[in-house]
Design a protein around this motif. Structure first.
Motif, PDB file in Angstrom:
ATOM      1  N   TYR A  93      63.749 -89.634   3.326  1.00  6.13           N
ATOM      2  CA  TYR A  93      63.092 -88.470   3.920  1.00  6.13           C
ATOM      3  C   TYR A  93      62.801 -87.387   2.883  1.00  6.13           C
ATOM      4  CZ  TYR A  93      67.670 -86.054   4.052  1.00  6.13           C
ATOM      5  OH  TYR A  93      68.867 -85.464   3.726  1.00  6.13           O
ATOM      6  N   ALA A  94      63.203 -87.641   1.630  1.00  6.79           N
ATOM      7  CA  ALA A  94      62.938 -86.700   0.537  1.00  6.79           C
ATOM      8  C   ALA A  94      62.941 -87.474  -0.773  1.00  6.79           C
ATOM      9  CB  ALA A  94      63.994 -85.594   0.508  1.00  6.79           C
ATOM     10  N   GLN A 122      64.825 -80.634   5.828  1.00  6.28           N
ATOM     11  CA  GLN A 122      63.798 -81.581   5.387  1.00  6.28           C
ATOM     12  C   GLN A 122      63.824 -82.847   6.241  1.00  6.28           C
ATOM     13  OE1 GLN A 122      61.271 -81.421   3.332  1.00  6.28           O
ATOM     14  NE2 GLN A 122      60.723 -83.578   3.627  1.00  6.28           N
ATOM     15  N   ALA A 123      65.027 -83.301   6.617  1.00  3.06           N
ATOM     16  CA  ALA A 123      65.124 -84.469   7.495  1.00  3.06           C
ATOM     17  C   ALA A 123      64.474 -84.181   8.845  1.00  3.06           C
ATOM     18  CB  ALA A 123      66.592 -84.866   7.686  1.00  3.06           C
ATOM     19  N   ARG A 134      59.990 -84.698  12.716  1.00  3.25           N
ATOM     20  CA  ARG A 134      58.850 -84.111  13.445  1.00  3.25           C
ATOM     21  C   ARG A 134      57.558 -84.843  13.125  1.00  3.25           C
ATOM     22  NH1 ARG A 134      56.994 -78.661  10.993  1.00  3.25           N
ATOM     23  NH2 ARG A 134      56.234 -80.224   9.492  1.00  3.25           N
ATOM     24  N   ASP A 135      57.374 -85.204  11.859  1.00  5.08           N
ATOM     25  CA  ASP A 135      56.112 -85.787  11.421  1.00  5.08           C
ATOM     26  C   ASP A 135      56.008 -87.288  11.679  1.00  5.08           C
ATOM     27  OD1 ASP A 135      55.440 -83.278  10.522  1.00  5.08           O
ATOM     28  OD2 ASP A 135      55.895 -83.692   8.409  1.00  5.08           O
ATOM     29  N   ASN A 136      57.145 -87.974  11.881  1.00  5.80           N
ATOM     30  CA  ASN A 136      57.111 -89.442  11.920  1.00  5.80           C
ATOM     31  C   ASN A 136      57.746 -90.100  13.133  1.00  5.80           C
ATOM     32  OD1 ASN A 136      55.996 -90.355   9.153  1.00  5.80           O
ATOM     33  ND2 ASN A 136      57.527 -88.823   8.576  1.00  5.80           N
ATOM     34  N   ILE A 137      58.553 -89.369  13.892  1.00  3.71           N
ATOM     35  CA  ILE A 137      59.357 -90.041  14.910  1.00  3.71           C
ATOM     36  C   ILE A 137      58.510 -90.631  16.042  1.00  3.71           C
ATOM     37  CG2 ILE A 137      59.800 -88.074  16.458  1.00  3.71           C
ATOM     38  CD1 ILE A 137      62.335 -90.726  15.203  1.00  3.71           C
ATOM     39  N   GLU A 138      57.316 -90.126  16.251  1.00  5.27           N
ATOM     40  CA  GLU A 138      56.466 -90.670  17.307  1.00  5.27           C
ATOM     41  C   GLU A 138      56.106 -92.129  17.038  1.00  5.27           C
ATOM     42  OE1 GLU A 138      52.450 -89.385  19.830  1.00  5.27           O
ATOM     43  OE2 GLU A 138      53.441 -87.950  18.498  1.00  5.27           O
ATOM     44  N   PHE A 140      58.067 -94.325  16.184  1.00  6.24           N
ATOM     45  CA  PHE A 140      59.174 -95.129  16.692  1.00  6.24           C
ATOM     46  C   PHE A 140      59.348 -94.962  18.207  1.00  6.24           C
ATOM     47  CE2 PHE A 140      59.864 -94.055  12.299  1.00  6.24           C
ATOM     48  CZ  PHE A 140      60.329 -95.225  11.712  1.00  6.24           C
ATOM     49  N   GLY A 141      58.429 -94.229  18.824  1.00  4.77           N
ATOM     50  CA  GLY A 141      58.533 -93.991  20.257  1.00  4.77           C
ATOM     51  C   GLY A 141      59.330 -92.755  20.603  1.00  4.77           C
ATOM     52  N   GLY A 142      59.575 -91.878  19.622  1.00  8.05           N
ATOM     53  CA  GLY A 142      60.344 -90.669  19.852  1.00  8.05           C
ATOM     54  C   GLY A 142      59.459 -89.461  20.095  1.00  8.05           C
ATOM     55  N   ASP A 143      59.976 -88.512  20.854  1.00 12.15           N
ATOM     56  CA  ASP A 143      59.228 -87.306  21.206  1.00 12.15           C
ATOM     57  C   ASP A 143      59.567 -86.184  20.221  1.00 12.15           C
ATOM     58  OD1 ASP A 143      58.010 -85.117  22.332  1.00 12.15           O
ATOM     59  OD2 ASP A 143      58.887 -85.364  24.324  1.00 12.15           O
ATOM     60  N   PRO A 144      58.645 -85.796  19.347  1.00 19.95           N
ATOM     61  CA  PRO A 144      58.928 -84.730  18.375  1.00 19.95           C
ATOM     62  C   PRO A 144      59.118 -83.371  19.034  1.00 19.95           C
ATOM     63  CG  PRO A 144      56.602 -85.307  18.321  1.00 19.95           C
ATOM     64  CD  PRO A 144      57.266 -86.306  19.224  1.00 19.95           C
ATOM     65  N   ASN A 145      58.768 -83.260  20.305  1.00 15.64           N
ATOM     66  CA  ASN A 145      58.931 -82.010  21.040  1.00 15.64           C
ATOM     67  C   ASN A 145      60.174 -81.999  21.921  1.00 15.64           C
ATOM     68  OD1 ASN A 145      56.443 -80.761  20.119  1.00 15.64           O
ATOM     69  ND2 ASN A 145      55.385 -82.279  21.375  1.00 15.64           N
ATOM     70  N   ASN A 146      61.024 -82.998  21.721  1.00 19.90           N
ATOM     71  CA  ASN A 146      62.288 -83.047  22.460  1.00 19.90           C
ATOM     72  C   ASN A 146      63.366 -83.624  21.549  1.00 19.90           C
ATOM     73  OD1 ASN A 146      64.267 -82.906  24.379  1.00 19.90           O
ATOM     74  ND2 ASN A 146      63.369 -84.437  25.757  1.00 19.90           N
ATOM     75  N   VAL A 147      63.826 -82.785  20.617  1.00 16.59           N
ATOM     76  CA  VAL A 147      64.796 -83.189  19.601  1.00 16.59           C
ATOM     77  C   VAL A 147      66.087 -82.406  19.805  1.00 16.59           C
ATOM     78  CG1 VAL A 147      65.319 -83.227  17.133  1.00 16.59           C
ATOM     79  CG2 VAL A 147      63.000 -83.781  17.941  1.00 16.59           C
ATOM     80  N   THR A 148      67.193 -83.121  19.864  1.00 20.01           N
ATOM     81  CA  THR A 148      68.518 -82.509  19.965  1.00 20.01           C
ATOM     82  C   THR A 148      69.291 -82.800  18.690  1.00 20.01           C
ATOM     83  OG1 THR A 148      68.607 -82.746  22.371  1.00 20.01           O
ATOM     84  CG2 THR A 148      70.704 -82.480  21.235  1.00 20.01           C
ATOM     85  N   ILE A 149      69.816 -81.770  18.052  1.00 18.30           N
ATOM     86  CA  ILE A 149      70.687 -81.958  16.894  1.00 18.30           C
ATOM     87  C   ILE A 149      72.130 -81.878  17.375  1.00 18.30           C
ATOM     88  CG2 ILE A 149      69.041 -81.164  15.164  1.00 18.30           C
ATOM     89  CD1 ILE A 149      70.407 -78.428  15.198  1.00 18.30           C
ATOM     90  N   PHE A 150      72.959 -82.783  16.875  1.00 16.02           N
ATOM     91  CA  PHE A 150      74.378 -82.737  17.234  1.00 16.02           C
ATOM     92  C   PHE A 150      75.216 -83.222  16.067  1.00 16.02           C
ATOM     93  CE2 PHE A 150      73.261 -87.022  17.997  1.00 16.02           C
ATOM     94  CZ  PHE A 150      74.294 -87.807  18.522  1.00 16.02           C
TER      95      PHE A 150
END
Length: 530
Positions: free
Chosen positions: A34-35, A162-163, A168-172, A174-184
């Motif tokens: 990612y960097a 940066q990750a 945000r730029d790539n997760i779609e 893989f079928g992921g929603d860049p507008n629904n991200v949870t950090i834990f």
């Protein structure tokens, strides 16, 4: 299912199919950069975007861990080329985007990785979410702060940013929603999550947050006094004594990474180790051209977290602090109690807000400090290093009220604790990291022929509850949107100060008010007395 190929902005990736320990399969993409590798002249600098590649990149294996001393073997491991992330999902479908959960590992900002030796995706990936785990730079590589633009600090936290930009730029894809991200995250990962909620650099990159057993204001989660002191000590220990930041950074860039880690392990005095001092960790980086945290933490935290927030702690965090203690350690603390108090507490003592005698009397009364009453030391340590800071953050969230905040205390003790096993600890109670096996299946346990808990067992029910509440929160911002036989309670957000609603997570789920209130009130009285 077949080995998937996914196209992202940097090129194409070939993942693999893995067998889920809970039956079924999932797609796995490991070791995704990612960097740029932070090597050579990029050591101690802010992360830079990754480079593209041609052809199809193999994503079947984890990337290297960042340089560190392995917690179990005590050997130096890792490579500076370590800024990688891993993605797990049961399906890849760009038409129906899934919530994304991004795990930030713990380890005191000096050890750990996002790899599946501890953080296997088996349980969470079945909750219809996409799981991402990341590495970030540790120790001096991630947090060297010379109070100068050549090394202003917080490089490891900027790695996390940066990750999130990469996600945000790539997760779609893989079928992921860049507008629904949870950090834990947990421990240093939990503190990192809290830091990210306070930094303008991460604004808009995530939408919910979960801090487990760690917040930014815990004493061990920030650098005390002058952050450049340890940088100069490190350089001196490696053969270059100088107080010129440019000279020090140029010299440290020439040192072999494993040699640098080895020197880093010897920087702290025995007293500093007992006090949980971190030589390299987060702090203000106002000399940076692009600061992560330009305000004092005490000011930044008053703004509050502006996204839905879960935070909490384990009921006996402090048992972990006894790792490595000998009779001589207890005798030393008994003879000079201040040697075990974190510098933040000593600062308050010098300001007249508390005395070490008051603290000792509260926990020990007239007893000597010894192995026989080790639980008293553990209780003091967890109050200083975890509970006080977490409850301070909850107080602010209750006052500010910008977003729903949910507090928990985890107190289920199965009697089988990996951390107790590793460090030969025998006190009862749920200690630091004991929550992790209920979210992740450790591949270390698999190597030791420990399978997952059987369905129908209490341990399995705890796993099911944790994963459902955490994934429901990731989906909706509410950890208990509906009640059921498995989740029979509604988890209420915290209220105003001294009316903290919280969820007790043990064999059963139950709501309560003001966890550990007596200890909280005593500490407030000690800390704020005139």
């Amino acid at each position: 299912m077949k080995d998937p190929i996914v196209s992202i902005k940097q090129g194409r990736l070939r993942g693999i199919i893995e067998e889920n320990v809970d039956e079924g399969q999932f797609y796995s993409f490991k070791g995704i950069p990612y960097a740029k590798p932070p090597v050579g002249d990029l050591r101690f600098r802010d992360p830079e975007p990754p480079e593209s590649w041609s052809g199809i990149r193999d994503a079947s294996k984890h990337g290297p861990s960042c340089p560190q001393q392995d917690m179990i073997t005590r050997t130096i491991i890792g490579s500076e080329d370590c800024l990688y992330l891993n993605i797990y999902t049961e399906s890849i479908d760009n038409k129906i985007l899934k919530p994304v959960m991004v795990w930030i590992h713990g380890g005191g900002f000096s050890t750990g990785s996002g790899n599946d030796d501890l953080y296997g995706p088996d349980y969470l990936v079945k909750s219809d979410i996409i799981l991402v785990t990341i590495n970030y730079r540790l120790g001096a590589f991630g947090f060297l702060n010379l109070d100068h633009e050549v090394a202003p600090g917080n490089q490891g936290l900027k790695d996390q940013v940066q990750a999130l930009v990469w996600i945000r730029d790539n997760i779609e894809s893989f079928g992921g929603d860049p507008n629904n991200v949870t950090i834990f995250g947990e421990s240093a990962g939990g503190a990192s999550v809290h830091y990210l909620t306070l930094s303008p650099l991460a604004d808009g990159l995530f939408h919910k947050a979960i801090s487990q057993s760690g917040v930014a204001v815990n004493p061990w989660a920030k650098v005390w006094a002058n952050p450049d002191e340890f940088a100069y000590r490190l350089s001196d220990s490696l053969g270059r004594k100088s107080f010129d930041p440019v000279t020090v950074v140029e010299f440290l860039r020439t040192v072999d990474s494993h040699k640098l880690v080895k020197a880093q392990q010897k920087l702290l005095t025995p007293e500093e180790k007992i006090q949980s001092v971190r030589p390299f960790g987060p702090g203000m980086d106002i000399k940076s051209k692009n600061p992560f945290l330009s305000k004092p933490l005490s000011v930044a935290m008053r703004i509050g977290t502006r996204v839905p927030f879960i935070l909490g702690y384990n009921s006996h965090e402090g048992i972990f602090s006894l790792a490595g203690f000998t009779e001589a350690t207890f005798k030393k603390i008994d003879a000079d109690f201040e040697k075990c108090l974190h510098p933040s507490v000593l600062t308050d003592r010098k300001a007249g807000r508390m005395t070490s005698e008051e603290i000792r009397n509260y926990y020990y009364g007239g007893e000597r400090v010894s192995r026989k009453n080790a639980e008293k030391y553990a209780a003091m340590w967890e109050d200083v290093n975890f509970i006080n800071g977490i409850q301070d953050v909850v107080d602010i969230q209750g006052e500010v009220g910008k977003s729903p905040t949910y507090l928990y205390r985890f107190s289920y003790d199965s009697g089988q604790s990996l951390i107790k096993m590793i460090f030969n600890l025998d006190l009862p109670g749920t200690t630091h990291t004991d929550d992790l096996p209920y979210l992740f299946y450790s591949r270390l346990l698999k190597k030791l022929n420990f399978g997952p808990p059987k369905f129908g067992s209490t341990e399995r029910k705890v796993i099911q509850r944790f994963t459902q509440m955490w994934s429901d929160f990731a989906k909706s911002g509410n950890p208990t949107p509906v009640t059921s036989d498995l989740i029979p309670v509604t988890w209420r957000p915290v209220g105003r100060k001294l009316e903290m609603h919280y969820l007790e997570i043990t064999e059963d789920l139950k709501m309560g008010i003001n966890p550990d209130i007596e200890r909280r009130l005593v500490w407030n009285e000690i800390r704020h007395k005139l």
